[in-house]
Design a protein around this motif. Structure first.
Motif, mmCIF file in Angstrom:
data_model
loop_
_atom_site.group_PDB
_atom_site.id
_atom_site.type_symbol
_atom_site.label_atom_id
_atom_site.label_comp_id
_atom_site.label_asym_id
_atom_site.label_seq_id
_atom_site.Cartn_x
_atom_site.Cartn_y
_atom_site.Cartn_z
ATOM 1 N N LEU A 44 -14.364 -3.756 -3.857
ATOM 2 C CA LEU A 44 -13.386 -3.985 -2.801
ATOM 3 C C LEU A 44 -12.095 -4.593 -3.338
ATOM 4 N N LEU A 45 -12.218 -5.558 -4.233
ATOM 5 C CA LEU A 45 -11.013 -6.213 -4.752
ATOM 6 C C LEU A 45 -10.150 -5.225 -5.526
ATOM 7 N N SER A 46 -10.772 -4.316 -6.254
ATOM 8 C CA SER A 46 -9.995 -3.345 -7.021
ATOM 9 C C SER A 46 -9.244 -2.386 -6.106
ATOM 10 N N VAL A 47 -9.885 -1.966 -5.022
ATOM 11 C CA VAL A 47 -9.235 -1.060 -4.074
ATOM 12 C C VAL A 47 -8.039 -1.751 -3.411
ATOM 13 N N TYR A 48 -8.241 -2.961 -2.916
ATOM 14 C CA TYR A 48 -7.158 -3.687 -2.244
ATOM 15 C C TYR A 48 -6.022 -4.002 -3.221
ATOM 16 N N TYR A 49 -6.383 -4.431 -4.439
ATOM 17 C CA TYR A 49 -5.372 -4.836 -5.409
ATOM 18 C C TYR A 49 -4.572 -3.635 -5.884
ATOM 19 N N ALA A 50 -5.219 -2.500 -6.078
ATOM 20 C CA ALA A 50 -4.508 -1.299 -6.513
ATOM 21 C C ALA A 50 -3.456 -0.892 -5.496
ATOM 22 N N ILE A 51 -3.806 -0.964 -4.225
ATOM 23 C CA ILE A 51 -2.839 -0.615 -3.185
ATOM 24 C C ILE A 51 -1.684 -1.611 -3.163
ATOM 25 N N GLN A 52 -1.975 -2.894 -3.398
ATOM 26 C CA GLN A 52 -0.919 -3.896 -3.467
ATOM 27 C C GLN A 52 0.027 -3.641 -4.639
ATOM 28 N N LEU A 53 -0.503 -3.104 -5.737
ATOM 29 C CA LEU A 53 0.313 -2.822 -6.913
ATOM 30 C C LEU A 53 1.180 -1.581 -6.745
ATOM 31 N N GLY A 54 0.974 -0.835 -5.683
ATOM 32 C CA GLY A 54 1.795 0.337 -5.430
ATOM 33 C C GLY A 54 1.072 1.655 -5.565
ATOM 34 N N VAL A 55 -0.183 1.630 -5.968
ATOM 35 C CA VAL A 55 -0.958 2.866 -6.030
ATOM 36 C C VAL A 55 -1.256 3.310 -4.604
ATOM 37 N N SER A 56 -0.987 4.568 -4.301
ATOM 38 C CA SER A 56 -1.195 5.041 -2.932
ATOM 39 C C SER A 56 -2.677 5.073 -2.606
ATOM 40 N N SER A 57 -2.975 4.995 -1.310
ATOM 41 C CA SER A 57 -4.371 5.018 -0.888
ATOM 42 C C SER A 57 -5.025 6.351 -1.229
ATOM 43 N N GLY A 58 -4.228 7.447 -1.203
ATOM 44 C CA GLY A 58 -4.769 8.748 -1.559
ATOM 45 C C GLY A 58 -5.197 8.818 -3.012
ATOM 46 N N THR A 59 -4.363 8.286 -3.902
ATOM 47 C CA THR A 59 -4.713 8.274 -5.320
ATOM 48 C C THR A 59 -5.902 7.366 -5.576
ATOM 49 N N THR A 60 -5.943 6.238 -4.891
ATOM 50 C CA THR A 60 -7.093 5.340 -5.025
ATOM 51 C C THR A 60 -8.374 6.033 -4.588
ATOM 52 N N ALA A 61 -8.312 6.764 -3.478
ATOM 53 C CA ALA A 61 -9.485 7.497 -3.007
ATOM 54 C C ALA A 61 -9.892 8.589 -3.984
ATOM 55 N N LEU A 62 -8.905 9.225 -4.613
ATOM 56 C CA LEU A 62 -9.214 10.266 -5.584
ATOM 57 C C LEU A 62 -9.949 9.691 -6.788
#
Length: 310
Positions: free
Chosen positions: A77-95
């Protein structure tokens, strides 16, 4: 009917985590939201768990369950939330998270002796295609440093590690006890992070507490619990194939709830993901008149005390 309802409920509950995160993202930092998601939950679970539940647990078993919770909840969970905070889009995170089934499928044989058939591999690769169809368009629009894309990759590997650590465990732990240990570990880690970063104080906005309640009920009890239950009933290949449906289902949910765009590409990705699930589930069925060959871990019946501890 149960075999059909459990996967559907799992997909909806797990996808609800992204919706809940969006509900609370405008009111607090990720560490604040995650801390107050797990802290009251851990206190309630500890209070409700009978003392007899701890009698047969050794320090080694508690330590293993603590590590499983830290990997499958905190790390993921922390990696998903932190990645989005860093500017990685939710779509790329899901991919990136969508690669998990292929990693788990490749490692299932040597680690758990749950070998993936060629037809299951076809379904897994088709599922990855469905996820990529939905999310690849978002990759070029994100404004983030190159190393930020490694963060969701670490989260994906964290969940895979927790899956195999649980699969190799020889000591049975009651589901409610395991859930309590997992959530307590996550509450302790997120509370320490919140205090260390000065984000422990929750906002007074009602939307924050609505999002917190949403995340406790649906993703934690529903998604997380059903993840371990389906893993125990059906094995690694099937439970991870269902993960391919998270991105398109979340897109549909977001379109209905937040008015987000839902076009032909998203619909195509959803159809491909559904086809992947059908292929893997059919590949797992034994021929008529025969008994399926299952690993000792996969053949064990579910314990009557309820689902395993998201």
């Amino acid at each position: 009917m149960l075999s059909a309802l459990l996967p559907a409920a799992f997909v909806l509950c797990w996808s609800s985590g992204f919706i809940g995160a969006k509900l609370g993202s405008d009111t607090a930092a990720a560490t604040t939201l995650l801390m107050w998601r797990f802290l009251p939950l851990a206190v309630a679970l500890l209070a409700m768990l009978p003392r007899t539940a701890w009698r047969d647990l050794t320090p080694r078993t508690v330590g293993r369950q603590t590590l499983i919770g830290a990997l499958s909840q905190t790390g993921y969970l922390l990696s998903v939330y932190y990645a989005i905070q860093l500017g990685v889009s939710s779509g790329t995170t899901a991919l990136i998270d969508g690669v998990q089934p292929l990693v788990a499928g490749a490692l299932a044989g040597p680690l758990l002796r749950q070998y993936v058939s060629r037809r299951q591999w076809l379904g897994l690769c088709l599922g990855l295609t469905g996820v990529a169809t939905v999310t690849l368009a978002d990759a070029g629009s994100a404004d983030a440093a190159w190393w930020a894309y490694l963060v969701p990759l670490l989260g994906m590997l964290s969940l895979v590690a927790a899956t195999f650590l649980e699969g190799r465990s020889r000591t049975p732990v009651a589901p409610r006890t395991a859930l309590t240990i997992h959530c307590t570990a996550s509450a302790a880690i997120f509370s320490a992070l919140g205090l260390a970063t000065g984000t422990a104080t929750p906002p007074a906005a009602p939307s924050f507490w609505l999002a917190t309640a949403w995340l406790v009920v649906l993703p934690t009890f529903g998604g997380y619990g059903l993840y371990w239950l389906i893993l125990r009933r059906s094995g690694v290949a099937q439970v991870n194939t269902l993960m391919f449906l998270m991105a398109p289902v979340t897109a549909v949910w977001g379109a209905l709830m937040f008015g987000e765009h839902f076009g032909a590409t998203t619909a195509l990705g959803l159809a491909i993901g559904l086809a992947a699930v059908v292929i893997v589930r059919r590949a797992d069925r034994p021929p008529p008149g025969t008994r399926p060959a299952r690993s000792p871990r996969a053949s064990a019946p579910p314990r009557p005390t309820g689902p395993r501890a998201h």
